[in-house]
Design a protein around this motif. Structure first.
Motif, PDB file in Angstrom:
ATOM      1  N   THR A  52       6.291   3.269  20.626  1.00  0.00           N
ATOM      2  CA  THR A  52       6.236   4.147  21.801  1.00  0.00           C
ATOM      3  C   THR A  52       7.445   5.076  21.840  1.00  0.00           C
ATOM      4  O   THR A  52       7.328   6.248  22.169  1.00  0.00           O
ATOM      5  N   HIS A  53       8.636   4.521  21.554  1.00  0.00           N
ATOM      6  CA  HIS A  53       9.859   5.325  21.576  1.00  0.00           C
ATOM      7  C   HIS A  53      10.981   4.566  20.873  1.00  0.00           C
ATOM      8  O   HIS A  53      10.763   3.473  20.345  1.00  0.00           O
ATOM      9  N   SER A  54      12.155   5.142  20.872  1.00  0.00           N
ATOM     10  CA  SER A  54      13.218   4.641  19.999  1.00  0.00           C
ATOM     11  C   SER A  54      14.089   3.565  20.625  1.00  0.00           C
ATOM     12  O   SER A  54      14.909   2.966  19.919  1.00  0.00           O
ATOM     13  N   HIS A  55      13.970   3.285  21.913  1.00  0.00           N
ATOM     14  CA  HIS A  55      14.932   2.375  22.559  1.00  0.00           C
ATOM     15  C   HIS A  55      14.917   0.979  21.940  1.00  0.00           C
ATOM     16  O   HIS A  55      13.886   0.497  21.467  1.00  0.00           O
ATOM     17  N   MET A  56      16.095   0.342  22.007  1.00  0.00           N
ATOM     18  CA  MET A  56      16.314  -0.934  21.317  1.00  0.00           C
ATOM     19  C   MET A  56      15.341  -2.038  21.714  1.00  0.00           C
ATOM     20  O   MET A  56      14.970  -2.873  20.891  1.00  0.00           O
ATOM     21  N   ASP A  57      14.964  -2.075  22.993  1.00  0.00           N
ATOM     22  CA  ASP A  57      14.080  -3.164  23.428  1.00  0.00           C
ATOM     23  C   ASP A  57      12.664  -3.002  22.860  1.00  0.00           C
ATOM     24  O   ASP A  57      11.821  -3.873  23.056  1.00  0.00           O
ATOM     25  N   HIS A  58      12.435  -1.924  22.100  1.00  0.00           N
ATOM     26  CA  HIS A  58      11.131  -1.699  21.461  1.00  0.00           C
ATOM     27  C   HIS A  58      11.234  -1.643  19.941  1.00  0.00           C
ATOM     28  O   HIS A  58      10.224  -1.544  19.256  1.00  0.00           O
ATOM     29  N   THR A  59      12.467  -1.683  19.439  1.00  0.00           N
ATOM     30  CA  THR A  59      12.655  -1.490  17.992  1.00  0.00           C
ATOM     31  C   THR A  59      13.584  -2.530  17.359  1.00  0.00           C
ATOM     32  O   THR A  59      13.727  -2.552  16.141  1.00  0.00           O
ATOM     33  N   SER A 137       6.662   9.663  30.950  1.00  0.00           N
ATOM     34  CA  SER A 137       7.895  10.279  31.464  1.00  0.00           C
ATOM     35  C   SER A 137       9.057   9.287  31.397  1.00  0.00           C
ATOM     36  O   SER A 137       9.184   8.407  32.247  1.00  0.00           O
ATOM     37  N   HIS A 138       9.885   9.433  30.365  1.00  0.00           N
ATOM     38  CA  HIS A 138      10.996   8.517  30.159  1.00  0.00           C
ATOM     39  C   HIS A 138      12.213   9.337  29.730  1.00  0.00           C
ATOM     40  O   HIS A 138      12.118  10.547  29.577  1.00  0.00           O
ATOM     41  N   THR A 139      13.347   8.680  29.514  1.00  0.00           N
ATOM     42  CA  THR A 139      14.574   9.425  29.222  1.00  0.00           C
ATOM     43  C   THR A 139      14.635   9.970  27.795  1.00  0.00           C
ATOM     44  O   THR A 139      15.470  10.807  27.494  1.00  0.00           O
ATOM     45  N   SER A 158       4.277   1.694  27.897  1.00  0.00           N
ATOM     46  CA  SER A 158       5.480   0.880  28.064  1.00  0.00           C
ATOM     47  C   SER A 158       6.367   1.598  29.059  1.00  0.00           C
ATOM     48  O   SER A 158       6.005   1.732  30.228  1.00  0.00           O
ATOM     49  N   ASP A 159       7.504   2.100  28.643  1.00  0.00           N
ATOM     50  CA  ASP A 159       8.471   2.628  29.605  1.00  0.00           C
ATOM     51  C   ASP A 159       8.013   3.963  30.170  1.00  0.00           C
ATOM     52  O   ASP A 159       7.753   4.914  29.434  1.00  0.00           O
ATOM     53  N   THR A 160       7.974   4.055  31.484  1.00  0.00           N
ATOM     54  CA  THR A 160       7.729   5.341  32.130  1.00  0.00           C
ATOM     55  C   THR A 160       8.183   5.298  33.584  1.00  0.00           C
ATOM     56  O   THR A 160       8.153   4.237  34.214  1.00  0.00           O
ATOM     57  N   LEU A 197      14.238   6.407  34.565  1.00  0.00           N
ATOM     58  CA  LEU A 197      12.789   6.662  34.458  1.00  0.00           C
ATOM     59  C   LEU A 197      11.999   5.396  34.123  1.00  0.00           C
ATOM     60  O   LEU A 197      11.406   5.258  33.049  1.00  0.00           O
ATOM     61  N   HIS A 198      12.061   4.487  35.082  1.00  0.00           N
ATOM     62  CA  HIS A 198      11.225   3.286  35.085  1.00  0.00           C
ATOM     63  C   HIS A 198      10.596   3.173  36.473  1.00  0.00           C
ATOM     64  O   HIS A 198      10.937   3.937  37.386  1.00  0.00           O
ATOM     65  N   LEU A 199       9.718   2.196  36.644  1.00  0.00           N
ATOM     66  CA  LEU A 199       9.078   1.986  37.942  1.00  0.00           C
ATOM     67  C   LEU A 199       9.596   0.710  38.598  1.00  0.00           C
ATOM     68  O   LEU A 199      10.084  -0.201  37.925  1.00  0.00           O
TER      69      LEU A 199
HETATM   70 ZN   LIG Z   1      12.962   2.920  27.057  1.00  0.00          ZN
END
Ligand SMILES: [Zn+2]
Ligand SMILES: [Zn+2]
Length: 253
Positions: A52-59, A137-139, A158-160, A197-199
């Motif tokens: 989904t994106h590059s952030h550590m909690d996903h990679t 919509s995330h950072t 995931s993150d938005t 940019l989370h809910l």
């Molecule tokens: Zn993220």
């Protein structure tokens, strides 16, 4: 389609693994906990990873996963990610300083890892499962995915933070079985949620006003210190369509 939840949190603690799903046993959706949740024999069966994106909690499990499976199956591990995500992972993770550059090891002609760039709204198919990236919509640039298999579909985000296109896709997609979405922080942390940019349960409730159909909504990506408060606040919303995505559970859609 079978969806196994390897990690359903936006952080790590003894009970919480980071975001990672397994589609039909062989395709990973994010890589927050591939090496933590699966034995080596099962890791070897994962040949494609969709990010989904590059952030550590996903990679963060990518370096250890690749090391675990390297040489145990034919060919490279295929990673599907946006140009921005690919750039970040190559520059900040597989940069020979943080970890070896597996796109050039053991050599650039036969690497351990290959990246494939994906674009918003352009579907691609892996082992009969079609993924359509949807901008959220995330950072950093981030995709959700419409995941379709044999006429049934789920919408994975995931993150938005508050977003638009995801709800339009949810409203127009036939055969939608479930929608998964971020609820990272409790309401007391609304300001942190807004800037990152989370809910929260409060902003999730407002987002759900954009959903024009009845479909189960599975909440995930809770930050470990917020778990109890989020559960209380979601229960207080009194909505029958909200559930929590259960880590360790195998869903059939
Ligand atoms: Zn993220
Ligand atoms: Zn995250």
């Amino acid at each position: 389609m079978q969806l196994e939840v390897l990690g359903s949190y936006g952080g790590e603690s003894i009970d919480c693994r980071m975001t990672c799903l397994l589609v039909n046993g062989g395709i990973a959706l994010d890589a927050g906990s591939l090496s933590q949740a699966l034995c080596i024999e099962r890791q070897v069966k994962v040949r494609s990873i969709v990010l989904t994106h590059s952030h550590m909690d996903h990679t963060n499990s990518l370096p250890f996963f690749i090391e675990n499976v390297y040489g145990k199956a034919e060919g490279a591990i295929d990673i599907y990610a946006s140009a921005a995500t690919t750039y970040s992972i190559r520059k900040y993770l597989f940069n020979n300083a943080t970890w070896p550059d597996f796109t050039r090891l053991p050599n650039h002609l036969l690497p351990a890892v290959r990246f494939h760039e994906i674009e918003a709204e352009v579907p691609f198919t892996l082992d009969g499962v079609t993924f359509t990236p949807v901008e959220v919509s995330h950072t950093v640039p981030t995709f959700g995915f419409l995941v379709e298999h044999q006429g049934r579909s789920i919408l994975w985000s995931s993150d938005t933070g508050p977003t638009q296109r995801l709800w339009e896709v949810a409203n127009r997609t036939g055969g939608l079985q479930a929608l998964m979405i971020d609820t990272s922080f409790d309401n007391a942390m609304q300001q942190i949620a807004d800037v990152s940019l989370h809910l929260t349960p409060a902003t999730l409730e407002r987002e759900l006003e954009k959903l024009e159909r009845e479909v189960p909504v599975l909440i995930h990506h809770l930050k470990p210190p917020c778990v109890e408060a989020i559960h209380r606040e979601v229960a207080a919303l009194g909505r029958g369509d909200l559930e929590f995505l259960e880590q360790g559970r195998v869903y059939e859609f």
